[in-house]
Design a protein around this motif. Structure first.
Motif, PDB file in Angstrom:
ATOM      1  N   ILE A  10       0.830  -1.199   0.000  1.00 33.33           N
ATOM      2  CA  ILE A  10       0.000   0.000   0.000  1.00 33.33           C
ATOM      3  C   ILE A  10       0.870   1.258   0.000  1.00 33.33           C
ATOM      4  N   CYS A  11       1.847   1.299   0.877  1.00 28.50           N
ATOM      5  CA  CYS A  11       2.702   2.485   0.964  1.00 28.50           C
ATOM      6  C   CYS A  11       3.527   2.682  -0.303  1.00 28.50           C
ATOM      7  N   ALA A  12       3.975   1.599  -0.914  1.00 35.55           N
ATOM      8  CA  ALA A  12       4.730   1.711  -2.156  1.00 35.55           C
ATOM      9  C   ALA A  12       3.843   2.159  -3.313  1.00 35.55           C
ATOM     10  N   SER A  13       2.559   1.845  -3.237  1.00 35.27           N
ATOM     11  CA  SER A  13       1.633   2.181  -4.328  1.00 35.27           C
ATOM     12  C   SER A  13       1.102   3.604  -4.222  1.00 35.27           C
ATOM     13  N   LEU A  14       1.168   4.194  -3.022  1.00 30.55           N
ATOM     14  CA  LEU A  14       0.697   5.560  -2.793  1.00 30.55           C
ATOM     15  C   LEU A  14       1.845   6.366  -2.175  1.00 30.55           C
ATOM     16  N   PRO A  15       2.860   6.670  -2.986  1.00 28.81           N
ATOM     17  CA  PRO A  15       4.073   7.283  -2.428  1.00 28.81           C
ATOM     18  C   PRO A  15       3.951   8.790  -2.214  1.00 28.81           C
ATOM     19  N   ASP A  16       2.835   9.216  -1.665  1.00 31.54           N
ATOM     20  CA  ASP A  16       2.618  10.643  -1.462  1.00 31.54           C
ATOM     21  C   ASP A  16       2.501  11.002   0.009  1.00 31.54           C
ATOM     22  N   GLY A  17       2.887  10.078   0.876  1.00 24.86           N
ATOM     23  CA  GLY A  17       2.809  10.345   2.308  1.00 24.86           C
ATOM     24  C   GLY A  17       1.433  10.169   2.904  1.00 24.86           C
ATOM     25  N   SER A  18       0.479   9.654   2.129  1.00 22.09           N
ATOM     26  CA  SER A  18      -0.876   9.492   2.653  1.00 22.09           C
ATOM     27  C   SER A  18      -0.892   8.467   3.775  1.00 22.09           C
ATOM     28  N   PRO A  19      -1.734   8.673   4.795  1.00 24.74           N
ATOM     29  CA  PRO A  19      -1.722   7.800   5.972  1.00 24.74           C
ATOM     30  C   PRO A  19      -2.375   6.450   5.727  1.00 24.74           C
TER      31      PRO A  19
ATOM     32  N   SER B  82       7.228   4.056   8.753  1.00 28.60           N
ATOM     33  CA  SER B  82       7.105   4.471  10.151  1.00 28.60           C
ATOM     34  C   SER B  82       6.388   5.798  10.343  1.00 28.60           C
ATOM     35  N   SER B  83       6.487   6.712   9.389  1.00 29.51           N
ATOM     36  CA  SER B  83       5.821   8.008   9.539  1.00 29.51           C
ATOM     37  C   SER B  83       4.394   8.007   9.024  1.00 29.51           C
ATOM     38  N   ARG B  84       3.987   6.913   8.389  1.00 24.94           N
ATOM     39  CA  ARG B  84       2.681   6.881   7.727  1.00 24.94           C
ATOM     40  C   ARG B  84       1.710   5.877   8.324  1.00 24.94           C
ATOM     41  N   VAL B  85       2.235   4.806   8.927  1.00 21.02           N
ATOM     42  CA  VAL B  85       1.403   3.673   9.317  1.00 21.02           C
ATOM     43  C   VAL B  85       1.055   3.745  10.803  1.00 21.02           C
ATOM     44  N   THR B  86      -0.240   3.780  11.086  1.00 23.23           N
ATOM     45  CA  THR B  86      -0.737   3.683  12.453  1.00 23.23           C
ATOM     46  C   THR B  86      -1.307   2.283  12.632  1.00 23.23           C
ATOM     47  N   VAL B  87      -0.894   1.598  13.691  1.00 23.77           N
ATOM     48  CA  VAL B  87      -1.324   0.222  13.927  1.00 23.77           C
ATOM     49  C   VAL B  87      -2.391   0.201  15.015  1.00 23.77           C
ATOM     50  N   SER B  88      -3.512  -0.429  14.708  1.00 22.98           N
ATOM     51  CA  SER B  88      -4.620  -0.560  15.660  1.00 22.98           C
ATOM     52  C   SER B  88      -4.780  -2.011  16.075  1.00 22.98           C
ATOM     53  N   SER B  89      -5.063  -2.222  17.356  1.00 20.74           N
ATOM     54  CA  SER B  89      -5.281  -3.576  17.873  1.00 20.74           C
ATOM     55  C   SER B  89      -6.751  -3.979  17.840  1.00 20.74           C
ATOM     56  N   ALA B  90      -7.611  -3.125  17.273  1.00 24.48           N
ATOM     57  CA  ALA B  90      -9.043  -3.417  17.208  1.00 24.48           C
ATOM     58  C   ALA B  90      -9.313  -4.510  16.171  1.00 24.48           C
ATOM     59  N   ASP B  91     -10.577  -4.970  16.144  1.00 23.92           N
ATOM     60  CA  ASP B  91     -10.959  -5.900  15.084  1.00 23.92           C
ATOM     61  C   ASP B  91     -11.725  -5.141  13.998  1.00 23.92           C
ATOM     62  N   ALA B  92     -12.158  -5.859  12.958  1.00 21.74           N
ATOM     63  CA  ALA B  92     -12.737  -5.212  11.783  1.00 21.74           C
ATOM     64  C   ALA B  92     -13.983  -4.411  12.097  1.00 21.74           C
ATOM     65  N   LEU B  93     -14.792  -4.877  13.040  1.00 25.65           N
ATOM     66  CA  LEU B  93     -16.035  -4.177  13.354  1.00 25.65           C
ATOM     67  C   LEU B  93     -15.867  -3.201  14.515  1.00 25.65           C
TER      68      LEU B  93
END
Length: 246
Positions: free
Chosen positions: A55-64, A89-100
């Protein structure tokens, strides 16, 4: 929480590498079409982060990117991958939640759900689509894959993947049986073998999986105003859906 990947996590990233070689071009193609849009890309069931890297390689514009992974064992690998790569590291936020349970951003550029949609019941999927579609930006899309079988049938024990690291070989084996009109129960067996081929360790994990075919997915997404098409290599079972009016 009860982590279904607690015993098998050490094998997952290694043994899905070849599959991601098949998935990555189609996912990248779907996301490249969104270069002019803003918003957050949500990766549901991000696992060990191979999809996040695409995803990050496909959208190389700094989008979150919001990477959602409820399994602590898989999330540990995901966090390590994001932390060690400055492109993530500057773009990816990791969540421990589930899909819903994850709070979705107001503007969703894309929702990616790779190798996870079978964890959700039909009612759960409808709840997910109902929450996502109103948040999609104009031209935003949903990217999912369907893995065989698409019907609740028996799957004989088959070696799915094999990789060697150092002197040891790691194998993943799978079998399944029907446990309902729309469900199968996978038995995943992971083996570590010595150079001579004898088993060093073995782990077996069972989990239930909801199955559906392309027509059922198309109809389900259409109920929420999404138009679906296949993308990428035919063997990847990859689909991209956009709002019908976009």
């Amino acid at each position: 929480m009860d982590d279904p990947y607690a015993q098998s996590a050490e094998y997952i990233d290694l043994l899905i590498a070849d599959a991601w070689g098949l998935f990555a071009p189609g996912l990248s193609e779907a996301l490249h079409e969104l270069r002019g849009e803003t918003g957050v890309t949500v990766d549901l069931g991000a696992g060990t982060g191979r999809g996040v890297a695409v995803i990050c390689a496909s959208l190389p514009d700094g989008s979150p990117v919001l990477a959602v992974e409820p399994s602590p064992a898989l999330r540990a690998v995901l966090l390590a991958r994001a932390h060690e790569d400055e492109r993530l590291s500057s773009r990816v936020t990791v969540s421990s939640a589930d899909a819903l349970g994850v709070p979705l951003p107001d503007r969703v550029r894309a929702l990616v759900a790779m190798n996870m949609i079978g964890h959700l019941s039909p009612d759960d999927r409808h709840e997910l689509w109902a929450g996502v579609v109103p948040r999609l930006v104009r031209g935003g899309r949903v990217v999912v894959n369907l893995a065989p079988p698409t019907r609740p049938v028996e799957v004989p024990r088959t070696r799915m993947a094999s990789r060697s690291v150092g002197s040891l070989t790691y194998e993943g084996w799978a079998s399944a049986r029907a446990v309902g009109e729309r469900q199968i129960r996978w038995r995943m067996t992971y083996l570590t073998r010595s150079p001579e081929g004898s088993p060093v360790s073995e782990v077996a994990v069972d989990y239930d999986w909801w199955v559906m075919d392309e027509a059922e997915l198309r109809e389900e997404l259409a109920e929420h105003g999404l138009t679906m098409r296949q993308i990428g290599h035919p063997d990847a079972g990859l689909y991209v859906a956009t709002r019908a009016q976009d």
